[in-house]
Design a protein around this motif. Structure first.
Motif, short mmCIF file in Angstrom:
data_model
loop_
_atom_site.label_atom_id
_atom_site.label_comp_id
_atom_site.label_asym_id
_atom_site.label_seq_id
_atom_site.Cartn_x
_atom_site.Cartn_y
_atom_site.Cartn_z
N UNK B 241 0.88 -1.23 0.25
CA UNK B 241 -0.13 -0.11 0.03
C UNK B 241 0.82 1.20 -0.18
N UNK B 242 0.63 2.05 -0.95
CA UNK B 242 1.61 3.55 -1.17
C UNK B 242 0.41 4.61 -0.57
N UNK B 243 1.08 5.41 0.20
CA UNK B 243 0.34 6.59 0.35
C UNK B 243 1.58 7.90 0.17
N UNK B 244 1.20 9.13 -0.57
CA UNK B 244 2.09 10.13 -0.49
C UNK B 244 3.52 9.76 -0.67
N UNK B 245 3.95 8.81 -1.60
CA UNK B 245 5.33 8.65 -1.95
C UNK B 245 5.86 7.57 -0.93
N UNK B 246 5.30 6.87 -0.02
CA UNK B 246 5.87 6.03 0.63
C UNK B 246 4.94 4.77 0.65
N UNK B 247 5.68 3.70 1.28
CA UNK B 247 5.15 2.16 1.24
C UNK B 247 4.59 2.38 2.72
N UNK B 248 3.37 2.36 3.14
CA UNK B 248 2.93 2.63 4.31
C UNK B 248 2.48 1.08 5.12
N UNK B 249 2.26 0.05 4.11
CA UNK B 249 1.79 -1.25 4.57
C UNK B 249 1.93 -2.25 3.57
N UNK B 250 2.42 -3.36 4.03
CA UNK B 250 2.44 -4.51 2.97
C UNK B 250 2.43 -5.82 3.95
N UNK B 251 2.05 -6.71 3.15
CA UNK B 251 1.76 -8.07 3.77
C UNK B 251 0.92 -9.02 2.98
N UNK B 252 0.89 -10.24 3.31
CA UNK B 252 -0.14 -11.21 2.32
C UNK B 252 -1.58 -10.65 2.37
N UNK B 253 -2.36 -10.84 1.34
CA UNK B 253 -3.60 -10.31 0.99
C UNK B 253 -4.55 -10.75 2.14
N UNK B 254 -4.35 -11.80 2.70
CA UNK B 254 -5.77 -12.42 3.75
C UNK B 254 -5.38 -11.49 4.85
N UNK B 255 -4.24 -11.01 5.20
CA UNK B 255 -3.80 -10.11 6.24
C UNK B 255 -4.32 -8.84 6.07
N UNK B 256 -4.10 -8.37 5.07
CA UNK B 256 -4.18 -6.69 4.63
C UNK B 256 -5.76 -6.64 4.53
N UNK B 257 -6.42 -7.58 3.83
CA UNK B 257 -7.90 -7.32 3.55
C UNK B 257 -8.69 -7.53 4.86
N UNK B 258 -8.24 -8.48 5.71
CA UNK B 258 -8.92 -8.56 6.90
C UNK B 258 -8.56 -8.13 8.20
N UNK B 259 -7.26 -7.60 8.09
CA UNK B 259 -6.73 -6.79 9.45
C UNK B 259 -5.76 -5.84 9.09
N UNK B 260 -6.35 -4.76 8.25
CA UNK B 260 -5.37 -3.78 7.91
C UNK B 260 -4.69 -2.82 9.07
N UNK B 261 -3.76 -2.49 8.91
CA UNK B 261 -3.17 -1.56 10.06
C UNK B 261 -3.05 -0.28 10.19
N UNK B 262 -2.94 0.35 8.88
CA UNK B 262 -2.98 1.58 8.43
C UNK B 262 -4.17 2.21 8.06
N UNK B 263 -4.28 3.51 8.71
CA UNK B 263 -5.42 4.37 8.08
C UNK B 263 -5.64 4.16 6.57
N UNK B 264 -4.67 4.37 5.97
CA UNK B 264 -4.85 4.68 4.45
C UNK B 264 -5.52 3.30 4.11
N UNK B 265 -4.75 2.09 4.39
CA UNK B 265 -5.20 1.01 3.78
C UNK B 265 -6.88 0.64 4.31
N UNK B 266 -7.22 1.05 5.34
CA UNK B 266 -8.64 1.07 5.88
C UNK B 266 -9.57 2.03 4.94
#
Ligand SMILES: Nc1ncnc2c1ncn2[C@@H]1O[C@H](COP(=O)(O)OP(=O)(O)O)[C@@H](O)[C@H]1O
Ligand SMILES: [Mg+2]
Lengths: 217, 277
Positions: B241-266
């Protein structure tokens, strides 16, 4: 009736000048295409110097009359030791003049090919030079076909200007006949018709070429 | 790491757009204003063999710029990008990046296939001509070999019956599939997709995604920028997940989609769930 037969009678003498006209137009067009493309490439190049040289060339040529350029090449250059025969001088003058105009045609045609195609070519492993020659220039040439054809027709007619630098093309031949027979009306009517006979079929060919090029894209 | 196909390390990129300076300003010796936008602010990304990395992020977050930097369609200001362990477009001299010869960059770029949002087909060539052109011009294959290979790849994307169509006689989805075949035929080590379906009518999106999915299943290493969340979830081995020129979160899809950590991802995920497609 007599006017028509007298006018027709002039044609055989004028026909003799047609090969010179074609030689002038073909030679000058070849020169104009090569020099025009090089100028267009210089104008879009990275080098400031090349760009400046190209702009200077185009502005000088477009800002002065073709007639003056021909006179300059034929009558002024000999004074600095460059003497050129009438026909080569005509080809040079016409070629350089039309190169300036064609360079603008090529430049806008090259810029009309979207940058995305060049980027795709680069991403596929083309060098910038190869992308230009294999992808961009072939397409800009197709876009330019119509304008090139129209400039060629204009050039055929502009060969008449070389009469002032002693090229015995159609107009010069007519002038010579006129000074001998004084059939002014018949002679220049025949000359005008002869130019029409050259330019009308060419105009038709240009239309057909354009149509063919368009049907492909 | 040896099996890194792409290694992006601390990459910074700033666009400087020069406002046209008037002759009068130059005469007065007025220094002109240049607008500077820092688009990549220290990006790190590793892609290994057979991975399918999907980059998510709102418009303007720098996704396209990152992909374009990977095969040197954009220059970088600092940091390093290695493809197969080699810098692309640069060589290193006393710790500095120096531009390398264009012919060397061109050779390295054959390792990286790229598919663009707007297809970028050669408009004066047929579908077959588009795929054959780089095989002939870059790989120097014979006409017969290039043709065989091109036909094979066009058949793989389901366009065996459109070989002689010019781009104007192809739908958007077909154009994009030609573009994919053209890139794949060069047998790159990694494929980059920059919003491959964003310019398509909704009913044509599926056919292109299906082709990309099949390529991924064959083990091709890929980096995909997309806004198609369902597709991302199905295909990705890793989401970035990129936001304003930085990678703010990364991980396997099952985790990103079920338990996103970053506000931007949500925010990105909730927006895609409320939108009709
Ligand atoms: N050639 C350019 N010149 C100036 N600014 C640019 C250029 N390309 C992109 N930008 C700017 O960089 C930012 C990121 O763009 P981009 O990488 O295309 O984002 P994304 O693909 O995530 O939408 C945007 O603000 C955009 O306006
Ligand atoms: Mg983008």
């Amino acid at each position: 009736m007599e006017f028509i037969t007298d006018t027709l009678a002039v044609f055989p003498a004028l026909f003799g000048a047609v090969p010179i006209v074609l030689q002038l137009a073909a030679g000058a067009m070849l020169l104009a295409l090569v020099l025009g493309l090089l100028t267009a490439l210089a104008r879009i190049s990275q080098s400031k110097v090349l760009r400046a040289v190209a702009v200077f060339f185009v502005e000088v040529i477009r800002g002065t009359p073709l007639l003056v350029q021909l006179v300059y090449i034929f009558f002024v250059l000999p004074s600095i030791g460059i003497a050129i025969d009438p026909v080569p001088a005509g080809i040079l003058g016409l070629g350089i003049n039309y190169a300036a105009y064609l360079s603008e045609v090529f430049r806008s045609a090259i810029l009309s090919v979207e940058a995305g195609q060049t980027e795709a070519a680069l991403s596929l492993g083309y060098t910038p030079t190869k992308a230009l020659w294999r992808v961009v220039i072939p397409q800009s040439f197709v876009v330019s076909l119509g304008p090139i054809g129209n400039y060629f027709i204009a050039m055929v007619k502009d060969t008449a200007l070389t009469s002032v630098i002693a090229v015995t093309e159609i107009l010069k031949t007519a002038n010579i006949l006129n000074s001998q027979t004084f059939q002014t009306t018949e002679i220049y009517t025949a000359a005008a018709i002869l130019y029409l006979m050259l330019s009308l079929p060419l105009a038709r060919i240009v239309v057909l070429m354009e149509r063919k090029a368009r049907s492909r894209g | 790491m040896a099996d890194n196909i792409i290694n992006v390390h601390e990459v910074h990129k700033t666009f400087v757009s020069e406002d046209k300076q008037s002759l009068w300003d130059r005469f007065r010796g007025r220094t002109h204003e240049a607008r500077r936008v820092e688009v990549l602010k220290g990006v790190n990304l590793q892609v290994t063999q057979s991975e399918t990395v999907v980059i998510l992020g709102s418009s303007g977050s720098g996704k396209s710029t990152l992909l374009r930097c990977i095969n040197k369609l954009e220059t970088i200001d600092s940091g390093r990008i290695y493809v197969h362990g080699h810098l692309v477009g640069y060589r290193e001299q006393n710790g500095e990046l120096v531009a390398e010869r264009a012919s060397i960059t061109a050779k390295k770029r054959t390792d990286v296939g790229m598919v663009f949002q707007h297809f970028n087909l050669f408009l004066n060539k047929t579908a077959l001509g588009n795929v054959m052109a780089p095989l002939r011009d870059v790989k120097k294959m014979s006409a017969a070999d290039a043709r065989t290979k091109a036909v094979h790849h066009l058949e793989m994307v389901g366009l065996g019956d459109k070989l002689d169509n010019y781009p104007t006689k192809l739908s958007g989805g077909q154009k994009q599939r030609v573009a994919i075949a053209r890139a794949l035929a060069m047998e790159p080590a990694v494929m980059l997709f920059d919003e491959p379906t964003s310019a398509l009518d909704p009913e044509l999106v599926g056919e292109v995604l299906a082709v990309i999915k099949r390529i991924a299943e064959e083990g091709t290493t890929m980096v995909i920028v997309t806004h198609e969340m369902q597709f991302a979830r199905e295909i990705a081995t890793r989401i970035v997940v990129m936001d304003q020129g930085l990678i703010v979160e990364e991980g396997p899809p099952e985790i990103i989609f079920t338990n996103p950590q970053h506000d931007k991802t949500r925010a990105l995920l909730s927006r895609s769930q409320t939108s009709p497609n």
